[in-house]
Design a protein around this motif. Structure first.
Motif, PDB file in Angstrom:
ATOM      1  N   ALA A  89      -0.557  -4.392   2.425  1.00 15.92           N
ATOM      2  CA  ALA A  89      -0.785  -3.358   1.412  1.00 15.92           C
ATOM      3  C   ALA A  89      -0.142  -3.793   0.102  1.00 15.92           C
ATOM      4  CB  ALA A  89      -0.217  -2.019   1.869  1.00 15.92           C
ATOM      5  N   THR A  90      -0.925  -3.772  -0.965  1.00 18.51           N
ATOM      6  CA  THR A  90      -0.444  -4.172  -2.282  1.00 18.51           C
ATOM      7  C   THR A  90      -0.686  -3.043  -3.276  1.00 18.51           C
ATOM      8  OG1 THR A  90      -1.013  -6.486  -1.808  1.00 18.51           O
ATOM      9  CG2 THR A  90      -0.611  -5.901  -4.111  1.00 18.51           C
ATOM     10  N   ARG A  91       0.332  -2.703  -4.048  1.00 19.23           N
ATOM     11  CA  ARG A  91       0.145  -1.743  -5.139  1.00 19.23           C
ATOM     12  C   ARG A  91      -0.320  -2.528  -6.358  1.00 19.23           C
ATOM     13  NH1 ARG A  91       4.889  -0.732  -6.187  1.00 19.23           N
ATOM     14  NH2 ARG A  91       4.937  -1.523  -8.321  1.00 19.23           N
ATOM     15  N   VAL A  92      -1.518  -2.235  -6.832  1.00 16.18           N
ATOM     16  CA  VAL A  92      -2.148  -3.090  -7.834  1.00 16.18           C
ATOM     17  C   VAL A  92      -1.816  -2.689  -9.265  1.00 16.18           C
ATOM     18  CG1 VAL A  92      -4.025  -3.797  -6.320  1.00 16.18           C
ATOM     19  CG2 VAL A  92      -4.271  -1.711  -7.686  1.00 16.18           C
ATOM     20  N   GLU A  93      -1.306  -1.491  -9.493  1.00 13.20           N
ATOM     21  CA  GLU A  93      -0.914  -1.095 -10.845  1.00 13.20           C
ATOM     22  C   GLU A  93       0.088   0.045 -10.785  1.00 13.20           C
ATOM     23  OE1 GLU A  93      -3.966   1.818 -12.774  1.00 13.20           O
ATOM     24  OE2 GLU A  93      -5.121   0.174 -11.904  1.00 13.20           O
ATOM     25  N   SER A  94       0.719   0.313 -11.926  1.00 13.51           N
ATOM     26  CA  SER A  94       1.687   1.392 -12.076  1.00 13.51           C
ATOM     27  C   SER A  94       2.846   1.199 -11.096  1.00 13.51           C
ATOM     28  CB  SER A  94       1.013   2.756 -11.880  1.00 13.51           C
ATOM     29  OG  SER A  94       1.929   3.815 -12.073  1.00 13.51           O
ATOM     30  N   PHE A  95       3.605   2.267 -10.845  1.00 12.79           N
ATOM     31  CA  PHE A  95       4.719   2.213  -9.900  1.00 12.79           C
ATOM     32  C   PHE A  95       4.582   3.276  -8.815  1.00 12.79           C
ATOM     33  CE2 PHE A  95       5.781   5.251 -13.175  1.00 12.79           C
ATOM     34  CZ  PHE A  95       6.353   6.303 -12.492  1.00 12.79           C
ATOM     35  N   ALA A  96       3.548   4.110  -8.925  1.00 16.93           N
ATOM     36  CA  ALA A  96       3.361   5.234  -7.998  1.00 16.93           C
ATOM     37  C   ALA A  96       1.999   5.129  -7.312  1.00 16.93           C
ATOM     38  CB  ALA A  96       3.484   6.551  -8.766  1.00 16.93           C
ATOM     39  N   ASN A  97       1.629   6.185  -6.591  1.00 18.26           N
ATOM     40  CA  ASN A  97       0.371   6.226  -5.840  1.00 18.26           C
ATOM     41  C   ASN A  97       0.278   5.057  -4.862  1.00 18.26           C
ATOM     42  OD1 ASN A  97      -1.171   8.612  -6.788  1.00 18.26           O
ATOM     43  ND2 ASN A  97      -0.994   7.588  -8.783  1.00 18.26           N
TER      44      ASN A  97
ATOM     45  N   VAL B 270       3.606  -5.399   0.832  1.00 18.28           N
ATOM     46  CA  VAL B 270       4.209  -5.459   2.166  1.00 18.28           C
ATOM     47  C   VAL B 270       3.145  -5.853   3.179  1.00 18.28           C
ATOM     48  CG1 VAL B 270       5.923  -3.677   1.608  1.00 18.28           C
ATOM     49  CG2 VAL B 270       3.766  -3.020   2.699  1.00 18.28           C
ATOM     50  N   ARG B 271       3.596  -6.388   4.298  1.00 21.48           N
ATOM     51  CA  ARG B 271       2.669  -6.663   5.398  1.00 21.48           C
ATOM     52  C   ARG B 271       3.281  -6.182   6.699  1.00 21.48           C
ATOM     53  NH1 ARG B 271       3.605 -10.965   8.921  1.00 21.48           N
ATOM     54  NH2 ARG B 271       5.359 -12.312   8.338  1.00 21.48           N
ATOM     55  N   ILE B 272       2.426  -5.799   7.629  1.00 17.56           N
ATOM     56  CA  ILE B 272       2.888  -5.334   8.933  1.00 17.56           C
ATOM     57  C   ILE B 272       3.237  -6.528   9.814  1.00 17.56           C
ATOM     58  CG2 ILE B 272       2.199  -4.122  11.044  1.00 17.56           C
ATOM     59  CD1 ILE B 272       0.354  -2.394   9.320  1.00 17.56           C
ATOM     60  N   VAL B 273       4.348  -6.418  10.526  1.00 16.83           N
ATOM     61  CA  VAL B 273       4.763  -7.432  11.489  1.00 16.83           C
ATOM     62  C   VAL B 273       4.500  -6.868  12.891  1.00 16.83           C
ATOM     63  CG1 VAL B 273       6.676  -8.820  12.369  1.00 16.83           C
ATOM     64  CG2 VAL B 273       6.532  -8.292   9.918  1.00 16.83           C
ATOM     65  N   GLN B 274       3.736  -7.595  13.679  1.00 18.73           N
ATOM     66  CA  GLN B 274       3.413  -7.150  15.035  1.00 18.73           C
ATOM     67  C   GLN B 274       4.580  -7.450  15.975  1.00 18.73           C
ATOM     68  OE1 GLN B 274       0.615  -5.450  15.260  1.00 18.73           O
ATOM     69  NE2 GLN B 274      -0.151  -6.052  13.232  1.00 18.73           N
TER      70      GLN B 274
ATOM     71  N   ARG C  93      -4.222  -1.426  -2.363  1.00 18.58           N
ATOM     72  CA  ARG C  93      -5.330  -2.233  -1.866  1.00 18.58           C
ATOM     73  C   ARG C  93      -4.900  -2.889  -0.568  1.00 18.58           C
ATOM     74  NH1 ARG C  93      -6.925   0.505  -5.146  1.00 18.58           N
ATOM     75  NH2 ARG C  93      -8.152   0.067  -7.025  1.00 18.58           N
ATOM     76  N   LEU C  94      -5.738  -2.745   0.460  1.00 16.83           N
ATOM     77  CA  LEU C  94      -5.473  -3.373   1.761  1.00 16.83           C
ATOM     78  C   LEU C  94      -6.265  -4.669   1.879  1.00 16.83           C
ATOM     79  CD1 LEU C  94      -5.681  -0.272   4.162  1.00 16.83           C
ATOM     80  CD2 LEU C  94      -3.682  -1.156   2.939  1.00 16.83           C
ATOM     81  N   ASP C  95      -5.706  -5.637   2.605  1.00 16.32           N
ATOM     82  CA  ASP C  95      -6.469  -6.852   2.851  1.00 16.32           C
ATOM     83  C   ASP C  95      -7.486  -6.606   3.959  1.00 16.32           C
ATOM     84  OD1 ASP C  95      -4.931  -6.795   5.150  1.00 16.32           O
ATOM     85  OD2 ASP C  95      -4.281  -8.885   5.018  1.00 16.32           O
ATOM     86  N   GLN C  96      -8.285  -7.606   4.279  1.00 16.06           N
ATOM     87  CA  GLN C  96      -9.363  -7.436   5.254  1.00 16.06           C
ATOM     88  C   GLN C  96      -8.845  -7.098   6.639  1.00 16.06           C
ATOM     89  OE1 GLN C  96     -11.807 -10.970   5.029  1.00 16.06           O
ATOM     90  NE2 GLN C  96     -12.997 -10.158   3.314  1.00 16.06           N
ATOM     91  N   SER C  97      -7.643  -7.576   6.964  1.00 16.22           N
ATOM     92  CA  SER C  97      -7.090  -7.308   8.295  1.00 16.22           C
ATOM     93  C   SER C  97      -6.489  -5.920   8.406  1.00 16.22           C
ATOM     94  CB  SER C  97      -6.020  -8.350   8.643  1.00 16.22           C
ATOM     95  OG  SER C  97      -4.860  -8.166   7.829  1.00 16.22           O
ATOM     96  N   GLY C  98      -6.269  -5.257   7.254  1.00 14.13           N
ATOM     97  CA  GLY C  98      -5.643  -3.938   7.268  1.00 14.13           C
ATOM     98  C   GLY C  98      -4.157  -3.981   7.543  1.00 14.13           C
ATOM     99  N   THR C  99      -3.547  -5.165   7.400  1.00 11.59           N
ATOM    100  CA  THR C  99      -2.113  -5.306   7.701  1.00 11.59           C
ATOM    101  C   THR C  99      -1.274  -5.619   6.471  1.00 11.59           C
ATOM    102  OG1 THR C  99      -2.338  -7.656   8.234  1.00 11.59           O
ATOM    103  CG2 THR C  99      -2.631  -6.085  10.050  1.00 11.59           C
TER     104      THR C  99
ATOM    105  N   PHE D 182      -2.709  -0.511   8.752  1.00 13.99           N
ATOM    106  CA  PHE D 182      -2.592   0.604   7.825  1.00 13.99           C
ATOM    107  C   PHE D 182      -3.827   1.497   7.936  1.00 13.99           C
ATOM    108  CE2 PHE D 182       0.259  -2.391   5.505  1.00 13.99           C
ATOM    109  CZ  PHE D 182       1.380  -1.573   5.455  1.00 13.99           C
ATOM    110  N   HIS D 183      -3.624   2.774   7.683  1.00 13.68           N
ATOM    111  CA  HIS D 183      -4.723   3.735   7.718  1.00 13.68           C
ATOM    112  C   HIS D 183      -5.622   3.510   6.500  1.00 13.68           C
ATOM    113  CE1 HIS D 183      -6.840   7.534   8.222  1.00 13.68           C
ATOM    114  NE2 HIS D 183      -6.208   7.695   9.374  1.00 13.68           N
ATOM    115  N   PRO D 184      -6.940   3.666   6.663  1.00 14.94           N
ATOM    116  CA  PRO D 184      -7.835   3.501   5.497  1.00 14.94           C
ATOM    117  C   PRO D 184      -7.621   4.547   4.414  1.00 14.94           C
ATOM    118  CG  PRO D 184      -9.048   4.301   7.419  1.00 14.94           C
ATOM    119  CD  PRO D 184      -7.692   3.898   7.911  1.00 14.94           C
ATOM    120  N   ILE D 185      -6.952   5.652   4.758  1.00 15.39           N
ATOM    121  CA  ILE D 185      -6.586   6.657   3.758  1.00 15.39           C
ATOM    122  C   ILE D 185      -5.237   6.279   3.168  1.00 15.39           C
ATOM    123  CG2 ILE D 185      -6.125   9.104   3.338  1.00 15.39           C
ATOM    124  CD1 ILE D 185      -9.010   8.525   4.071  1.00 15.39           C
ATOM    125  N   HIS D 186      -5.172   6.109   1.852  1.00 13.69           N
ATOM    126  CA  HIS D 186      -3.921   5.688   1.214  1.00 13.69           C
ATOM    127  C   HIS D 186      -3.940   6.067  -0.256  1.00 13.69           C
ATOM    128  CE1 HIS D 186      -6.380   2.457  -0.397  1.00 13.69           C
ATOM    129  NE2 HIS D 186      -6.703   2.085   0.839  1.00 13.69           N
ATOM    130  N   GLY D 187      -2.841   5.774  -0.962  1.00 13.02           N
ATOM    131  CA  GLY D 187      -2.728   6.081  -2.381  1.00 13.02           C
ATOM    132  C   GLY D 187      -3.753   5.327  -3.219  1.00 13.02           C
TER     133      GLY D 187
END
Length: 281
Positions: A28-36, A235-239, A20-26, A11-16
């Motif tokens: 992505a978790t939305r930590v609050e609300s339903f948007a952004n 979600v997580r990226i599948v290689q 929150r991205l994990d250390q691997s960058g693969t 995932f790109h370091p620029i995001h909503g």
């Protein structure tokens, strides 16, 4: 199309602001609300290269699900990441985003021609008509989208290892479970259709949903865009391996080929790390 060197997807370091991205960058978790929850691929996609994710977690109480697509907007050029992919990002132009629903994600081309080109619609069955034809899209080791070949091995969601995982796995393979379910795998790619134009395709658990956007300009680099929206929490990226499979993958396939179902791996005298890899990948 000839295979291209595998690119490690992140995932790109620029995001909503709520991502929150994990250390691997693969992951992505939305930590609050339903948007952004808008995310982008770190690098532009190559023609025929799929950006594939798996739904890891969901959050009850929200209406709506994952959104996925392509954008020609470089994430680094955005003054602020839009709150929503639909309509905010699309209103910026040069973005094509598809909202995943529990049903009717398949695109059908209707014979009716309207101003601006061929009308596209979701694949609802006609009233009173039930399609009883068996699904045979898993008879080949690759998914074919025109001249694009994508290995099926990673395209299909798999249940969490458990007592009934062998039953659930078959449901993923036949796309019986909702595309919005946990462990479902969804991807986006673009297929060249001529000089500097392409069609966008969405793939859900190994099945091509058709061209959800046509005539996309490929003059500018195209990034995958993902909106971790509403009921989709993580979600997580599948290689995906396009060339020769790694030795690790070949070993996993050989083991899985000779067992009844994934939980039977526990009966084998194998290292725990290898058992874990065979059950979860």
């Amino acid at each position: 199309m000839d295979p291209f060197p595998d690119q490690f997807m992140e995932f790109h370091p620029i995001h909503g602001t709520n991502v929150r991205l994990d250390q691997s960058g693969t992951q992505a978790t939305r930590v609050e609300s339903f948007a952004n929850g808008v995310c982008f691929s770190k690098y532009p996609l190559k023609p025929g290269e799929i950006f594939l994710i798996e739904i890891e977690d969901k959050e009850l109480g929200w209406c709506g699900h994952l959104r996925i697509g392509l954008t020609a907007n470089d994430p680094m050029s955005l003054e602020v990441v839009p709150e929503y992919s639909i309509p905010d990002l699309m209103d910026l132009g040069d973005s094509w985003v598809f909202a995943i629903t529990r049903n009717h994600n398949k695109i059908t081309e209707e014979p009716e021609v309207q101003e601006g080109g061929l009308r596209l619609g979701r694949g609802e069955a006609e009233e009173g008509h039930i399609n009883t034809a068996p699904k045979t899209f898993f008879t080949d080791s690759h998914l074919h989208i025109e001249n694009i070949r994508i290995p099926r091995d990673k395209l299909v969601g798999r249940s969490r290892p458990g007592r009934f995982s062998h039953i659930l796995d078959d449901l993923y393979k036949t796309n019986v479970l909702p595309p919005t379910a946990r462990r479902s795998r969804i991807g986006v790619l673009y297929v060249p259709k001529g000089k500097d134009v392409a069609d966008m395709h969405i793939v859900i658990n190994g099945e091509d949903m058709g061209a959800s956007a046509k005539g996309i300009s490929t003059i500018q680099p195209l990034y995958a865009v993902l909106d971790v929206f509403a009921a989709t929490k993580c979600v997580r990226i599948v290689q995906v391996e396009y060339g020769f499979s790694s030795l690790q993958t070949l070993c996993r396939k050989a083991i899985q080929k000779h067992i009844v179902h994934r939980m039977a791996i526990d009966w084998l005298e194998l290292p725990e790390a290898l058992k874990h890899y065979c059950k979860y990948e």
